[in-house]
Design a protein around this motif. Structure first.
Motif, PDB file in Angstrom:
ATOM      1  N   VAL A 190       2.477 -24.053  46.254  1.00 36.73           N
ATOM      2  CA  VAL A 190       2.592 -24.648  47.590  1.00 36.73           C
ATOM      3  C   VAL A 190       3.411 -25.933  47.504  1.00 36.73           C
ATOM      4  O   VAL A 190       4.329 -26.163  48.301  1.00 36.73           O
ATOM      5  N   LEU A 191       3.091 -26.753  46.523  1.00 41.10           N
ATOM      6  CA  LEU A 191       3.826 -28.006  46.350  1.00 41.10           C
ATOM      7  C   LEU A 191       5.278 -27.755  45.975  1.00 41.10           C
ATOM      8  O   LEU A 191       6.187 -28.415  46.498  1.00 41.10           O
ATOM      9  N   THR A 192       5.521 -26.803  45.072  1.00 40.53           N
ATOM     10  CA  THR A 192       6.903 -26.534  44.669  1.00 40.53           C
ATOM     11  C   THR A 192       7.731 -26.042  45.853  1.00 40.53           C
ATOM     12  O   THR A 192       8.930 -26.345  45.937  1.00 40.53           O
ATOM     13  N   LEU A 193       7.113 -25.313  46.778  1.00 40.08           N
ATOM     14  CA  LEU A 193       7.837 -24.884  47.972  1.00 40.08           C
ATOM     15  C   LEU A 193       8.187 -26.089  48.845  1.00 40.08           C
ATOM     16  O   LEU A 193       9.307 -26.188  49.368  1.00 40.08           O
ATOM     17  N   PHE A 194       7.249 -27.014  49.013  1.00 37.27           N
ATOM     18  CA  PHE A 194       7.540 -28.238  49.768  1.00 37.27           C
ATOM     19  C   PHE A 194       8.694 -29.016  49.117  1.00 37.27           C
ATOM     20  O   PHE A 194       9.584 -29.523  49.811  1.00 37.27           O
ATOM     21  N   VAL A 195       8.658 -29.130  47.795  1.00 37.73           N
ATOM     22  CA  VAL A 195       9.699 -29.876  47.079  1.00 37.73           C
ATOM     23  C   VAL A 195      11.055 -29.193  47.258  1.00 37.73           C
ATOM     24  O   VAL A 195      12.074 -29.862  47.489  1.00 37.73           O
ATOM     25  N   LEU A 196      11.080 -27.865  47.147  1.00 37.12           N
ATOM     26  CA  LEU A 196      12.340 -27.138  47.323  1.00 37.12           C
ATOM     27  C   LEU A 196      12.880 -27.300  48.739  1.00 37.12           C
ATOM     28  O   LEU A 196      14.096 -27.430  48.936  1.00 37.12           O
ATOM     29  N   VAL A 368      20.017 -32.259  42.227  1.00 35.27           N
ATOM     30  CA  VAL A 368      19.196 -31.312  41.465  1.00 35.27           C
ATOM     31  C   VAL A 368      18.985 -31.827  40.044  1.00 35.27           C
ATOM     32  O   VAL A 368      17.855 -31.822  39.515  1.00 35.27           O
ATOM     33  N   PHE A 369      20.066 -32.285  39.429  1.00 35.45           N
ATOM     34  CA  PHE A 369      19.990 -32.803  38.064  1.00 35.45           C
ATOM     35  C   PHE A 369      19.085 -34.026  38.000  1.00 35.45           C
ATOM     36  O   PHE A 369      18.235 -34.140  37.096  1.00 35.45           O
ATOM     37  N   ALA A 370      19.237 -34.940  38.943  1.00 32.09           N
ATOM     38  CA  ALA A 370      18.425 -36.154  38.936  1.00 32.09           C
ATOM     39  C   ALA A 370      16.944 -35.827  39.103  1.00 32.09           C
ATOM     40  O   ALA A 370      16.094 -36.379  38.389  1.00 32.09           O
ATOM     41  N   TRP A 371      16.622 -34.914  40.015  1.00 33.78           N
ATOM     42  CA  TRP A 371      15.210 -34.562  40.217  1.00 33.78           C
ATOM     43  C   TRP A 371      14.638 -33.871  38.989  1.00 33.78           C
ATOM     44  O   TRP A 371      13.471 -34.083  38.648  1.00 33.78           O
ATOM     45  N   PHE A 372      15.452 -33.048  38.337  1.00 31.91           N
ATOM     46  CA  PHE A 372      14.970 -32.391  37.120  1.00 31.91           C
ATOM     47  C   PHE A 372      14.645 -33.421  36.046  1.00 31.91           C
ATOM     48  O   PHE A 372      13.569 -33.385  35.433  1.00 31.91           O
ATOM     49  N   LEU A 395      10.997 -25.644  37.918  1.00 28.09           N
ATOM     50  CA  LEU A 395      11.436 -25.230  39.253  1.00 28.09           C
ATOM     51  C   LEU A 395      12.937 -25.432  39.442  1.00 28.09           C
ATOM     52  O   LEU A 395      13.602 -24.640  40.116  1.00 28.09           O
ATOM     53  N   PHE A 396      13.496 -26.471  38.836  1.00 31.74           N
ATOM     54  CA  PHE A 396      14.899 -26.821  39.067  1.00 31.74           C
ATOM     55  C   PHE A 396      15.865 -26.105  38.123  1.00 31.74           C
ATOM     56  O   PHE A 396      17.084 -26.187  38.327  1.00 31.74           O
TER      57      PHE A 396
END
Length: 469
Positions: A190-196, A368-372, A395-396
């Motif tokens: 659920v959280l990973t969907l919010f983050v995406l 994407v790179f920074a968040w990873f 996820l990333f």
């Protein structure tokens, strides 16, 4: 990912989605049979915690009532009556159909979030990420298309991007690590969907929606707050926000100029909307469930002393200084207070997570790179770390792979190092957990190997990243 023959032979996106759905449904059905016939359960203990919290929320009674200011007008129970429930009450409410429809509803919901995340990954890759991937450093820059080029070249490129996106999205959809966690009943999907969704809005310059979603994500679990720094760093570089300025002549002047560019209408608006969303949700939860909500969801994690073994090497030092472990009457050294202080792990962890967001979020293409990198450093240096936490940065990976200039041999070496460090740790954890052998020190050493190995892999990925010129 440049092997076109492999991409053409790879199953289509609808086929991958169908297999992903069938696989998850089959595992959930199997989990019901397995749990009914085996002492060792397939279902994660956290799912039982969620389900119990839902029951307490829906069945108020003596000693089980919400404690917030508005609770006297609302007949609702307290999910925190269930010990070890340390999540937002929204999760307990979200799983209400566990009581009304079927006990496995939550598993289907979490698995569905997995599928939606995979679909969103595919769309991001096709429409945003792959069209803007820079050429490999060894490749010659592509010149303009010759006048006689085929008019169908654009359609061919679109088909190629779609196939490549299908391969990359399948890394998430068909990962045993991903589907096993959701079908066992973990709510991480659920959280990973919010983050995406937050990332998708940011990459498409929908900053208001991204700010709202970041506030929701942070309410659900606090760690996504680190992404706010990289979003602000990107906003200051947006073309419409750039202001001509003189070249700084010193480090102090450079730092002052950086701060000044970070404070503008867009960054202030983003920060205010995100913070307001987070505070509004928190205020709503507090008004019904009161201080237990604040303590269990947020404050508990600041002073948490988890002496049970986990991947983090901090566990052993906490174990040695944990109340009741030391001999009675033995004076406690001063270093115990330092080891048990939340700041001992929190300060270096946050310095790395926030600092990498500032350094690596050069433009929107680098988000994407920074968040990873931010998430990986947050997890590696967290004082508590379990396998589920790895999902936060894995996820990333499908979105990051197109930007990595890396050979298959080196990629396999990184994967072997990443898995090997975990396998070494698990070999000692098995002896401690199942055989009862006192291998705490060896497990701590394996924790140090884990931090070193995963840090080396992270460093290799950082080195392999290709920025868009």
């Amino acid at each position: 990912m440049n092997d076109h023959r492999f991409q053409r032979a790879f199953p289509s996106s609808p086929s991958i989605l169908s297999v992903s759905v069938v696989l998850r449904v089959a595992l959930i059905l199997y989990s019901e049979w397995h749990d009914a016939h085996s002492v060792v359960k397939y279902t994660d203990v956290d799912y039982r915690v969620f389900s119990d919290a839902t029951w307490f929320t829906l069945h108020p009674g003596p000693g089980n009532r919400a404690k917030g200011p508005l609770a006297k007008w609302i007949n609702v129970g307290d999910p925190y009556t269930r010990e070890t429930y340390r999540y937002t009450p929204l999760l307990a409410l979200l799983l209400a159909p566990n009581e009304w429809v079927h006990p496995s509803f939550g598993k289907y919901l979490f698995a569905g979030c997995d599928i939606l995340a995979g679909i969103l990954m595919h769309r991001l890759l096709v429409s945003v990420i792959l069209p803007r991937v820079p050429p490999p450093s060894r490749a010659k820059p592509a010149g303009p298309s010759p006048p006689g080029s085929s008019p169908s070249q654009g359609a061919t490129n679109a088909i190629s991007r779609s196939r490549q996106a299908t391969v990359l999205a399948s890394v998430h959809l068909l990962s045993p690590f991903v589907f096993s966690i959701s079908t066992r009943g973990s709510s991480e999907s659920v959280l990973t969907l919010f983050v995406l969704l937050t990332l998708s809005c940011a990459l498409r310059q929908r900053w208001t929606a991204a700010a709202v979603l970041l506030g929701i994500s942070t309410h659900w679990k606090i760690y996504p707050v680190i992404y706010g720094v990289s979003c602000v760093a990107v906003l200051r570089t947006e073309p419409q926000l750039r202001r001509p300025s003189a070249r700084p002549h010193s480090a102090v002047a450079s730092a002052r100029q950086y701060v000044e560019t970070c404070v503008n209408k867009q960054t202030i608006k983003f920060a205010c909307i995100s913070a307001a969303t987070f505070l509004a949700l928190g205020a709503a939860m507090y008004s019904v469930w009161g201080f237990p909500f604040l303590h269990e969801t947020y404050l508990y994690h600041l002073h948490r002393l988890d002496h049970r073994h986990n991947f983090s090497p901090y566990f052993y030092l906490i174990y040695l200084t944990y109340p009741g472990v030391s001999l009675p009457g033995t004076p406690l050294p001063r270093w115990h207070a330092l080891v048990r202080s939340p700041l001992t792990s929190f300060l270096p962890q946050m310095a790395l997570a926030l600092g990498t967001g500032v350094v690596f979020a050069g433009t929107r293409d680098d988000l994407v790179f920074a968040w990873f990198v931010q998430t990986a450093t947050f997890v590696i240096f967290n004082k508590v770390c379990t396998s589920q936490y790895f999902l936060w940065y894995l996820l990333f990976i499908p979105l990051l792979v197109p930007r990595l200039d890396i050979s298959w041999r080196r990629a396999l070496a990184f994967f072997g190092c990443w898995m090997g460090a975990q396998a070494l740790w698990l070999s000692q954890a098995y002896q401690l957990e199942f055989l009862g052998e006192p291998v705490f020190f060896r497990l701590w050493v394996c924790g140090l190997v884990y931090v070193t190995g995963h840090s080396l892999v992270l460093g290799g990925i950082i080195k392999a990243y290709r920025r868009r010129s």
